[in-house]
Design a protein around this motif. Sequence first.
Motif, PDB file in Angstrom:
ATOM      1  N   PRO A  30      -5.508   4.404  -3.636  1.00  0.00           N
ATOM      2  CA  PRO A  30      -6.232   3.152  -3.394  1.00  0.00           C
ATOM      3  C   PRO A  30      -7.746   3.294  -3.454  1.00  0.00           C
ATOM      4  CG  PRO A  30      -4.416   3.378  -1.842  1.00  0.00           C
ATOM      5  CD  PRO A  30      -4.531   4.692  -2.564  1.00  0.00           C
ATOM      6  N   ALA A  31      -8.261   4.490  -3.248  1.00  0.00           N
ATOM      7  CA  ALA A  31      -9.711   4.688  -3.329  1.00  0.00           C
ATOM      8  C   ALA A  31     -10.238   4.428  -4.732  1.00  0.00           C
ATOM      9  CB  ALA A  31     -10.080   6.103  -2.893  1.00  0.00           C
ATOM     10  N   HIS A  87      -8.225   2.629   0.921  1.00  0.00           N
ATOM     11  CA  HIS A  87      -9.321   2.557  -0.053  1.00  0.00           C
ATOM     12  C   HIS A  87     -10.551   3.281   0.478  1.00  0.00           C
ATOM     13  CE1 HIS A  87     -12.989   0.570  -1.723  1.00  0.00           C
ATOM     14  NE2 HIS A  87     -12.335   0.749  -2.851  1.00  0.00           N
ATOM     15  N   LEU A 137     -13.904  -2.645   0.191  1.00  0.00           N
ATOM     16  CA  LEU A 137     -12.993  -3.034  -0.880  1.00  0.00           C
ATOM     17  C   LEU A 137     -13.307  -4.459  -1.340  1.00  0.00           C
ATOM     18  CD1 LEU A 137     -10.396  -2.515  -2.551  1.00  0.00           C
ATOM     19  CD2 LEU A 137      -9.105  -3.416  -0.586  1.00  0.00           C
ATOM     20  N   ASN A 184       0.829  -1.203   0.000  1.00  0.00           N
ATOM     21  CA  ASN A 184       0.000   0.000   0.000  1.00  0.00           C
ATOM     22  C   ASN A 184       0.866   1.258   0.000  1.00  0.00           C
ATOM     23  OD1 ASN A 184      -2.650   1.485   0.530  1.00  0.00           O
ATOM     24  ND2 ASN A 184      -1.472   2.054   2.337  1.00  0.00           N
ATOM     25  N   LEU A 191      -9.284   1.966  -6.706  1.00  0.00           N
ATOM     26  CA  LEU A 191      -9.175   0.553  -7.086  1.00  0.00           C
ATOM     27  C   LEU A 191     -10.547  -0.087  -7.236  1.00  0.00           C
ATOM     28  CD1 LEU A 191      -6.292  -0.616  -4.719  1.00  0.00           C
ATOM     29  CD2 LEU A 191      -6.127  -0.100  -7.175  1.00  0.00           C
ATOM     30  N   THR A 235     -15.002   6.545   0.534  1.00  0.00           N
ATOM     31  CA  THR A 235     -15.659   5.432  -0.148  1.00  0.00           C
ATOM     32  C   THR A 235     -16.808   4.892   0.693  1.00  0.00           C
ATOM     33  OG1 THR A 235     -13.490   4.885  -1.075  1.00  0.00           O
ATOM     34  CG2 THR A 235     -15.221   3.235  -1.289  1.00  0.00           C
TER      35      THR A 235
END
Length: 356
Positions: free
Chosen positions: A101-102, A127, A137, A91, A104, A133
């Motif tokens: 990562p958000a 994420h 995930l 990460n 993905l 978000t």
Amino acid sequence: MTKNIALGLGAFILVIFTAAVSLERPIGWWLYQRAIEQKAGRDLLGGLEDGLHLGLCGTGSPMPNPQRAGPCNVIIAGDQAFVVDIGEGGNRVLNLMGINPAMLNGVLITHFHSDHIDGLGPLMLFHWTRGATTSPLPIHGPTGVETIVDGFNTAYATDDTYRTAHHGEEVAPASGGGAVAFPFELTGSYQIILEEDDLTITAFRVNHAPIDPAVGYRFDYKGRAICISGDTSQSANLESVCNNVDIIVHDALQPLMVEEMRLRMEDLGNPFAARIFHDIQDYHASPEEAAESAQTAGAKMLVLSHLVPPLPSEFLYAAFLGDAESRFDGPIVVGEDGMLFFLPADGESIHKSNTL
């Protein structure tokens, strides 16, 4: 005269040193502000051309290596992005590469060895909180991945409540924390597990016995293709499923080097470490075997990752490769964290750069 020059030079150096010390704080702030301007908010995904991209966010193994995070790959196909395995530090490297990562679409796990999943917690957090978000995930993997995801969700559940309490629903909505499992049962030697927006992802069996299940993944997008082996000894199934791909990313262990480590552990009176160095040699491919598989598959390029033993300097690469280059007609790349490969849609070229 010479004495006066020496005294003058000494006085000049003293003045410069004193000025440098007095300016250390403002210079430090200036450097810090420039670093923020250059790095903060960097968006690699937003600047990519259409095609299939491969990023190496972790090329190491469980053996300590300050230059390499644990196993981690990122595949970007158009506006979709998937991480394949997420080892410790993966990460961190993703963020250093400029990948939020958000953004993905999900994670694909090849198998459940700890070094392929132990970076999942930080990725789940980023994420969620790097984009407010609202959904967990997605984690795809062979049957059993739901147990892994449940464990991480349980471990991070209390921390999730802290984040929402501190930052509020607007920044850390309670519905977005954690991860959700999407298991698949591989009934044959391979099967398609996802098809969306010109991207097809195929999972295929590999040999990492006694670890079962263990899979690799093939990605096809607009005439380009990449295979990621996961951990495996030389695999005929990989050679078949990855026929004519542009790039194969293959794990690689150099037995001659690992055997030297085993002998050293025996000399030091550490039979437990020596036994581990003995055992790991039979379920990873050597660089030479990976090259043979790439040749059989008809791949254009071979990228070696999950490197065993650690390679702290590129001067060790030739010894690590052995005679692999004589067994494959295409280029062989010893993977390094931050490398990015670009395969233009419906083209033939492969462009390599480094994002770090």
